[in-house]
Motif scaffolding. Structure first.
Motif, PDB file in Angstrom:
ATOM      1  N   ILE A  49       0.859  -1.203   0.000  1.00  0.00           N
ATOM      2  CA  ILE A  49       0.000   0.000   0.000  1.00  0.00           C
ATOM      3  C   ILE A  49       0.887   1.243   0.000  1.00  0.00           C
ATOM      4  N   ALA A  50       1.945   1.191   0.811  1.00  0.00           N
ATOM      5  CA  ALA A  50       2.870   2.336   0.843  1.00  0.00           C
ATOM      6  C   ALA A  50       3.513   2.551  -0.516  1.00  0.00           C
ATOM      7  N   ALA A  51       3.758   1.450  -1.240  1.00  0.00           N
ATOM      8  CA  ALA A  51       4.398   1.556  -2.566  1.00  0.00           C
ATOM      9  C   ALA A  51       3.402   1.984  -3.626  1.00  0.00           C
ATOM     10  N   GLY A  52       2.120   1.932  -3.321  1.00  0.00           N
ATOM     11  CA  GLY A  52       1.097   2.292  -4.309  1.00  0.00           C
ATOM     12  C   GLY A  52       0.746   1.159  -5.252  1.00  0.00           C
ATOM     13  N   THR A  53       1.200  -0.057  -4.952  1.00  0.00           N
ATOM     14  CA  THR A  53       0.870  -1.189  -5.825  1.00  0.00           C
ATOM     15  C   THR A  53      -0.393  -1.894  -5.334  1.00  0.00           C
ATOM     16  N   ARG A  54      -0.957  -1.423  -4.267  1.00  0.00           N
ATOM     17  CA  ARG A  54      -2.197  -1.994  -3.719  1.00  0.00           C
ATOM     18  C   ARG A  54      -2.952  -0.852  -3.041  1.00  0.00           C
ATOM     19  N   THR A  55      -4.266  -0.958  -3.042  1.00  0.00           N
ATOM     20  CA  THR A  55      -5.022   0.089  -2.350  1.00  0.00           C
ATOM     21  C   THR A  55      -5.477  -0.438  -1.000  1.00  0.00           C
ATOM     22  N   GLY A  56      -5.822   0.484  -0.150  1.00  0.00           N
ATOM     23  CA  GLY A  56      -6.293   0.090   1.176  1.00  0.00           C
ATOM     24  C   GLY A  56      -5.690   1.007   2.215  1.00  0.00           C
ATOM     25  N   SER A  57      -6.053   0.735   3.469  1.00  0.00           N
ATOM     26  CA  SER A  57      -5.448   1.579   4.494  1.00  0.00           C
ATOM     27  C   SER A  57      -4.576   0.710   5.399  1.00  0.00           C
ATOM     28  N   ILE A  58      -3.554   1.362   5.926  1.00  0.00           N
ATOM     29  CA  ILE A  58      -2.567   0.617   6.713  1.00  0.00           C
ATOM     30  C   ILE A  58      -2.954   0.690   8.184  1.00  0.00           C
ATOM     31  N   ARG A  59      -3.100  -0.492   8.763  1.00  0.00           N
ATOM     32  CA  ARG A  59      -3.469  -0.548  10.183  1.00  0.00           C
ATOM     33  C   ARG A  59      -2.344  -1.222  10.962  1.00  0.00           C
ATOM     34  N   GLY A  60      -2.524  -1.235  12.262  1.00  0.00           N
ATOM     35  CA  GLY A  60      -1.543  -1.938  13.099  1.00  0.00           C
ATOM     36  C   GLY A  60      -0.557  -0.966  13.724  1.00  0.00           C
ATOM     37  N   TYR A  61       0.401  -1.538  14.398  1.00  0.00           N
ATOM     38  CA  TYR A  61       1.374  -0.717  15.114  1.00  0.00           C
ATOM     39  C   TYR A  61       2.272   0.056  14.137  1.00  0.00           C
ATOM     40  N   VAL A  62       2.663   1.263  14.569  1.00  0.00           N
ATOM     41  CA  VAL A  62       3.491   2.096  13.693  1.00  0.00           C
ATOM     42  C   VAL A  62       4.865   1.474  13.428  1.00  0.00           C
ATOM     43  N   PHE A  63       5.225   0.493  14.255  1.00  0.00           N
ATOM     44  CA  PHE A  63       6.555  -0.112  14.056  1.00  0.00           C
ATOM     45  C   PHE A  63       6.458  -1.449  13.336  1.00  0.00           C
ATOM     46  N   ARG A  64       5.341  -1.668  12.625  1.00  0.00           N
ATOM     47  CA  ARG A  64       5.161  -2.989  12.019  1.00  0.00           C
ATOM     48  C   ARG A  64       6.254  -3.322  10.998  1.00  0.00           C
ATOM     49  N   ASP A  65       6.801  -2.296  10.315  1.00  0.00           N
ATOM     50  CA  ASP A  65       7.861  -2.593   9.335  1.00  0.00           C
ATOM     51  C   ASP A  65       9.094  -3.219  10.010  1.00  0.00           C
ATOM     52  N   SER A  66       9.290  -2.885  11.282  1.00  0.00           N
ATOM     53  CA  SER A  66      10.486  -3.423  11.955  1.00  0.00           C
ATOM     54  C   SER A  66      10.411  -4.949  12.064  1.00  0.00           C
ATOM     55  N   ASP A  67       9.189  -5.489  12.120  1.00  0.00           N
ATOM     56  CA  ASP A  67       9.057  -6.955  12.184  1.00  0.00           C
ATOM     57  C   ASP A  67       9.547  -7.582  10.875  1.00  0.00           C
ATOM     58  N   VAL A  68       9.239  -6.885   9.777  1.00  0.00           N
ATOM     59  CA  VAL A  68       9.699  -7.364   8.466  1.00  0.00           C
ATOM     60  C   VAL A  68      11.228  -7.292   8.404  1.00  0.00           C
ATOM     61  N   TYR A  69      11.795  -6.214   8.933  1.00  0.00           N
ATOM     62  CA  TYR A  69      13.262  -6.070   8.880  1.00  0.00           C
ATOM     63  C   TYR A  69      13.953  -7.119   9.751  1.00  0.00           C
ATOM     64  N   LYS A  70      13.348  -7.381  10.926  1.00  0.00           N
ATOM     65  CA  LYS A  70      13.953  -8.412  11.794  1.00  0.00           C
ATOM     66  C   LYS A  70      13.883  -9.772  11.106  1.00  0.00           C
ATOM     67  N   TRP A  71      12.759  -9.994  10.409  1.00  0.00           N
ATOM     68  CA  TRP A  71      12.642 -11.265   9.672  1.00  0.00           C
ATOM     69  C   TRP A  71      13.725 -11.315   8.594  1.00  0.00           C
ATOM     70  N   LEU A  72      13.904 -10.199   7.891  1.00  0.00           N
ATOM     71  CA  LEU A  72      14.917 -10.179   6.814  1.00  0.00           C
ATOM     72  C   LEU A  72      16.322 -10.427   7.365  1.00  0.00           C
ATOM     73  N   GLU A  73      16.582  -9.837   8.517  1.00  0.00           N
ATOM     74  CA  GLU A  73      17.905 -10.039   9.127  1.00  0.00           C
ATOM     75  C   GLU A  73      18.087 -11.517   9.477  1.00  0.00           C
ATOM     76  N   ALA A  74      17.062 -12.079  10.119  1.00  0.00           N
ATOM     77  CA  ALA A  74      17.153 -13.492  10.528  1.00  0.00           C
ATOM     78  C   ALA A  74      17.238 -14.394   9.299  1.00  0.00           C
ATOM     79  N   ALA A  75      16.439 -14.098   8.280  1.00  0.00           N
ATOM     80  CA  ALA A  75      16.440 -14.940   7.077  1.00  0.00           C
ATOM     81  C   ALA A  75      17.810 -14.893   6.394  1.00  0.00           C
ATOM     82  N   SER A  76      18.441 -13.723   6.403  1.00  0.00           N
ATOM     83  CA  SER A  76      19.780 -13.612   5.804  1.00  0.00           C
ATOM     84  C   SER A  76      20.787 -14.436   6.601  1.00  0.00           C
TER      85      SER A  76
END
Ligand code: FUB
Ligand code: ZN
Length: 586
Positions: A49-76
């Protein structure tokens, strides 16, 4: 240990045993489970949604992206241990989602995109944008080290460029309500040699506790005092410990004496009476915060998994600064108890809070709305390897014991052990010539036996590193015997909830008695006989071979039905019984 400076670098490898099983569970199950949970709970959608490739509204905690980054770090990190095409595809996919969500000026945060873009850097106290940037940087560094790719790293650098324009020497004074980026920026400086990132970390450290306030001025966000003037661990546990981990990182690069003094004092305050025997930190649900000295309730303990991870990070950095075995001891206590308790043996269910007592209703869950802990546990377990050894100018420091090998710039070693179930360790130098092995003798071990090529070595003391200096040759070996008999531990009398109680430990493990292993009995009524011998019972718990303990004691013959009785009345009769205890973390 003076004069010996530890080096950094991912040069150790787990070769088997307990940690291979923990890491395999994360790699084979946890990482995929986390990916699905992030997908199902909308974290990837938010980036789209932030990239504009999907419509909708973003809900949840303001730090939700950090969960994705932690996953990326762990996956790497997982990919570096065990590469697979599936994992690579998932990582590539998530990296491209992050890249697409980046604004042209470098900014990324799904919560402050589209209609919320005007709120960017509007509320530094609450909004976690710099915190998320910190996790992005850490993910990017891990990704670059694993894949040699500049893709995520370039994205992170572009965001850092923006942060530097906003908060660097030509920008405004600011900091994040949740410390994290300080550690990340120092690591980015180490990765690039670019002084800007070290200076930005300094600016974030210096902005706190000043007038006019850049945050709310509260302990909760670590804005109550300048960092270098802090002497007590207060406020939100994760924020406090991340802040001082970042400060310690900064000290390592600059030798800043005032920050070092603060970090040492805060460490003393935590471990004088604000940490549980499990290493868990955070006594209060209110504000997820540290309590007062000795305020350590058992059932109401908060002890968030992330706080245990933060405590490990803080200790790791203090160990690298001061070289004192007391930091390694706290790493060991925390990792094996308060941290590993946060994740099931199959790595797919998690505790957010880790109380030391429960009525049986507190269970691990597959995920959380506030999902900070699960991906943090993945990255912590996969980077456990980094805690094992420190390469010094004059040798290798062995901080923790695990079946592993270490290849430093100059020195190498192989370690064979069934730790934490056995205290027998065999060390084989893998590089030859004159240097020292610094071997940590655990604080709980009063009768260590250490030998080189079968010849006893003297001079070791508990909670110290024993230096073994030699001209090491091919075929040499060191054997360590740290007898791991069960022991009872009592706590300070001011930890009031522990009156009349002892803890049961074996080696680094804290044990736990549950009704499930004791014929459904109410184990709170069990009274232990701490002088009776304890029997070791090898058993499997969810596939993990553990050493359980059978302890002697008694139960009341009949249960009291009244809450109060005259003090002079006869206490209920008791009958002898045994209780089975298993390691707290399982
Ligand atoms: O604020 C981000 C994370 O969420 C904190 O580190 C955790 O304590 C939880 O509040
Ligand atoms: Zn957490």
């Amino acid at each position: 240990m003076s004069g010996s400076k530890a080096a950094t670098g991912r040069v150790a490898k787990i070769t088997g045993g307990f940690w291979a099983r923990r890491q395999q569970a994360v790699i084979e199950k946890g990482i995929s489970h986390g990916y699905e949970q992030l997908r199902e709970t909308g974290s990837f959608e938010a980036l789209e949604i932030a990239a504009g490739t999907r419509t909708g509204s973003i809900r949840g905690y303001v730090f939700r992206d950090s969960d994705v980054y932690k996953w990326l770090e762990a996956a790497s990190l997982a990919w570096a241990v065990q590469p697979s095409n599936d994992l690579r595809e998932r990582i590539d996919h998530v990296v491209s989602l992050v890249g697409a969500a980046q604004h042209s000026d470098g900014y990324i945060n799904s919560s402050f995109s589209n209609e919320n873009a005007p709120l960017r850097f509007h509320d530094l106290t609450r909004d976690h944008e710099i915190y998320c940037a910190g996790h992005l940087i850490q993910a990017a560094v891990a990704h670059r080290r694993s894949f040699g790719s500049e893709k995520l790293f370039g994205i992170a650098l572009k965001f850092c460029g923006l942060l530097n324009r906003e908060f660097g020497p030509d920008g405004k004074v600011g900091a994040c309500g949740h410390p994290e980026a300080e550690m990340a920026l120092v690591e980015l400086y180490r990765e690039t040699g670019d002084q800007r990132w070290l200076s930005l970390a300094r600016r974030f450290l210096d902005a706190r506790g000043q007038f006019p306030r850049v945050l709310s001025g509260s302990e909760y966000v670590q804005d109550h005092l300048p960092v270098s003037e802090q002497r007590e661990a207060v406020g939100h546990a994760v924020r406090c410990l991340y802040l001082f981990a970042g400060a310690a990182d900064y000290v390592r690069e600059t030798n800043d004496a005032r920050l070092l003094e603060a970090a040492r004092a805060v460490w003393e305050d935590v471990y004088h009476g604000k940490a549980y025997i499990t290493g868990g930190v955070g006594s209060r649900h209110d504000g997820e915060s540290l309590g007062a000295q000795f305020e350590l309730p058992n059932a109401r303990a908060y002890a968030e998994s992330c706080a245990a991870i933060a405590a490990v990070m803080f200790n790791q950095r203090m160990l690298n600064l001061d070289g004192d075995a007391k930091y390694a001891a706290m790493i060991e206590r925390t990792v094996y108890n308060g941290m590993l308790s946060g994740i099931s043996l199959d790595a797919c269910r998690y505790f957010y809070v880790n109380p030391l007592e429960s009525d049986g209703t507190h269970e691990r869950k597959p995920w959380y709305d506030c999902a900070c802990c699960p991906p943090n546990l993945y990255r912590a377990i996969l980077s456990f390897t980094d805690l094992l050894y420190s390469e010094m100018e004059d040798g290798i420091r062995i901080n923790l014991f695990a079946d592993s090998e270490f290849k430093g710039n100059r020195f190498g070693v192989r370690v064979k052990t069934d730790w934490p179930w056995s205290g027998d360790v065999r060390i084989e130098p893998a590089s030859f010539g004159k240097y020292s092995l610094f071997v940590r003798i655990p604080a709980w071990c009063l009768d260590a036996e250490i030998a080189v090529n079968g010849e006893p070595v003297s001079g070791g003391a508990p909670e110290r590193y024993l230096r073994i200096e030699r001209d090491w040759r091919d075929g040499d070996f060191v054997t360590l015997r740290f007898p791991m008999s069960a022991r009872f531990v009592r706590s300070h009398p001011l930890i009031r909830e522990n009156h009349g109680c002892v803890a049961l430990m074996r080696g680094p493990m804290v044990y736990c008695i549950e009704s499930a292993d004791n014929e459904g009995r109410d184990v709170r009524e069990f009274r232990v006989d701490a002088r009776a011998p304890v029997e070791e019972v090898p058993m499997k718990v969810c596939g993990e071979p553990v050493v359980a303990l059978r302890i002697s004691g008694s139960y009341p013959v009949s249960r009291s039905r009244v809450p109060y009785e005259p003090a002079e009345s006869e206490p209920p009769q008791r009958e002898p019984a045994f209780a089975v205890a298993i390691p707290f973390f399982v």
